[in-house]
Write a protein that holds these residues in place. Structure first.
Motif, PDB file in Angstrom:
ATOM      1  N   PHE A   1       0.819  -1.203   0.000  1.00 24.50           N
ATOM      2  CA  PHE A   1       0.000   0.000   0.000  1.00 24.50           C
ATOM      3  C   PHE A   1       0.861   1.266   0.000  1.00 24.50           C
ATOM      4  O   PHE A   1       0.362   2.351  -0.231  1.00 24.50           O
ATOM      5  CB  PHE A   1      -0.928   0.009   1.225  1.00 24.50           C
ATOM      6  CG  PHE A   1      -1.821  -1.197   1.266  1.00 24.50           C
ATOM      7  CD1 PHE A   1      -2.827  -1.368   0.334  1.00 24.50           C
ATOM      8  CD2 PHE A   1      -1.653  -2.174   2.242  1.00 24.50           C
ATOM      9  CE1 PHE A   1      -3.649  -2.476   0.375  1.00 24.50           C
ATOM     10  CE2 PHE A   1      -2.468  -3.273   2.279  1.00 24.50           C
ATOM     11  CZ  PHE A   1      -3.469  -3.431   1.345  1.00 24.50           C
TER      12      PHE A   1
ATOM     13  N   ASP B   1       3.027   2.164  -2.204  1.00 26.28           N
ATOM     14  CA  ASP B   1       3.035   2.709  -3.557  1.00 26.28           C
ATOM     15  C   ASP B   1       1.825   3.617  -3.766  1.00 26.28           C
ATOM     16  O   ASP B   1       1.957   4.728  -4.285  1.00 26.28           O
ATOM     17  CB  ASP B   1       3.048   1.564  -4.574  1.00 26.28           C
ATOM     18  CG  ASP B   1       3.171   2.061  -5.999  1.00 26.28           C
ATOM     19  OD1 ASP B   1       3.961   3.009  -6.218  1.00 26.28           O
ATOM     20  OD2 ASP B   1       2.467   1.528  -6.871  1.00 26.28           O
ATOM     21  N   ASP B   2       0.651   3.166  -3.338  1.00 24.12           N
ATOM     22  CA  ASP B   2      -0.565   3.971  -3.470  1.00 24.12           C
ATOM     23  C   ASP B   2      -0.471   5.263  -2.645  1.00 24.12           C
ATOM     24  O   ASP B   2      -0.899   6.330  -3.079  1.00 24.12           O
ATOM     25  CB  ASP B   2      -1.792   3.166  -3.024  1.00 24.12           C
ATOM     26  CG  ASP B   2      -2.081   2.001  -3.950  1.00 24.12           C
ATOM     27  OD1 ASP B   2      -1.675   2.060  -5.138  1.00 24.12           O
ATOM     28  OD2 ASP B   2      -2.712   1.027  -3.487  1.00 24.12           O
TER      29      ASP B   2
ATOM     30  N   LYS C   1       1.870   7.730  -4.467  1.00 21.79           N
ATOM     31  CA  LYS C   1       1.208   8.322  -5.627  1.00 21.79           C
ATOM     32  C   LYS C   1       0.213   9.385  -5.207  1.00 21.79           C
ATOM     33  O   LYS C   1       0.122  10.451  -5.824  1.00 21.79           O
ATOM     34  CB  LYS C   1       0.492   7.236  -6.442  1.00 21.79           C
ATOM     35  CG  LYS C   1       1.436   6.358  -7.226  1.00 21.79           C
ATOM     36  CD  LYS C   1       0.644   5.305  -7.989  1.00 21.79           C
ATOM     37  CE  LYS C   1       1.570   4.321  -8.697  1.00 21.79           C
ATOM     38  NZ  LYS C   1       0.814   3.251  -9.349  1.00 21.79           N
TER      39      LYS C   1
END
Length: 174
Positions: free
Chosen positions: A158, A160-161, A164
């Motif tokens: 999570f 990475d999310d 971003k």
């Protein structure tokens, strides 16, 4: 006499006995528990310091846990100086342990060496040795560390999310 009411199995804690002596040679037993100072009644000692050496002696008896030192502890008692005794206690098994903290004064005549002893206090103590889910303290700490690592690994996809999302907010803010 200060002692922990509870110790985790595998940990070590301290039992402490303090005697405060004023300039007149009077003793006031004191303890500091959870930030509060507890003071007992002052014990007046006749001025024996001219004719006697006064020695405070303490012993902490408890079956089961490892107690260091395990023997009688002696300290000279001088007017205006405090005396503090320390014992290290380490339970070997979970359970309730009962013991006694002993305090006495020994008077040694300076002329003939004759000794007399007076027991001042014999205080009862109860300490509970506890576990966390049946684990000793070191094992419980290791399990907590492993759990943190596993949680970090499981939460990593999570990350990475999240990055971003944060990058998108930074770009919009410009």
């Amino acid at each position: 006499l200060e002692y922990p009411p509870e110790i985790r199995l595998g940990d070590t804690d301290v039992v402490r006995l303090t005697l405060e002596v004023n300039d007149l040679g009077n003793i006031t037993p004191t303890a500091q528990m959870e930030g509060n100072l507890v003071t007992g009644n002052t014990i007046e000692i006749p001025n024996l310091y001219d004719t006697h050496n006064v020695i405070a002696e303490a012993r902490f008896d408890m079956a089961g846990p490892l107690i260091t030192p395990s023997d009688l502890i002696s300290e000279p008692l001088l007017p205006g100086q405090s005396v503090t005794f320390y014992w290290s206690i380490r339970p070997q098994e979970a359970g309730n342990y009962r013991g006694t903290g002993w305090l006495s004064l020994r008077f040694v005549n300076k002329l003939n060496g004759e000794e007399t002893q007076k027991v001042l206090s014999a205080q009862q103590v109860q300490i509970e040795a506890t576990t966390f889910l049946g684990l000793k303290a070191d094992t419980a700490r290791a399990a907590g560390g492993v759990g943190s690592i596993v949680a970090g690994i499981l939460g990593f996809p999570f990350a990475d999310d999240i990055l971003k999302f944060l990058w998108g907010r930074v770009k919009r803010g410009r």
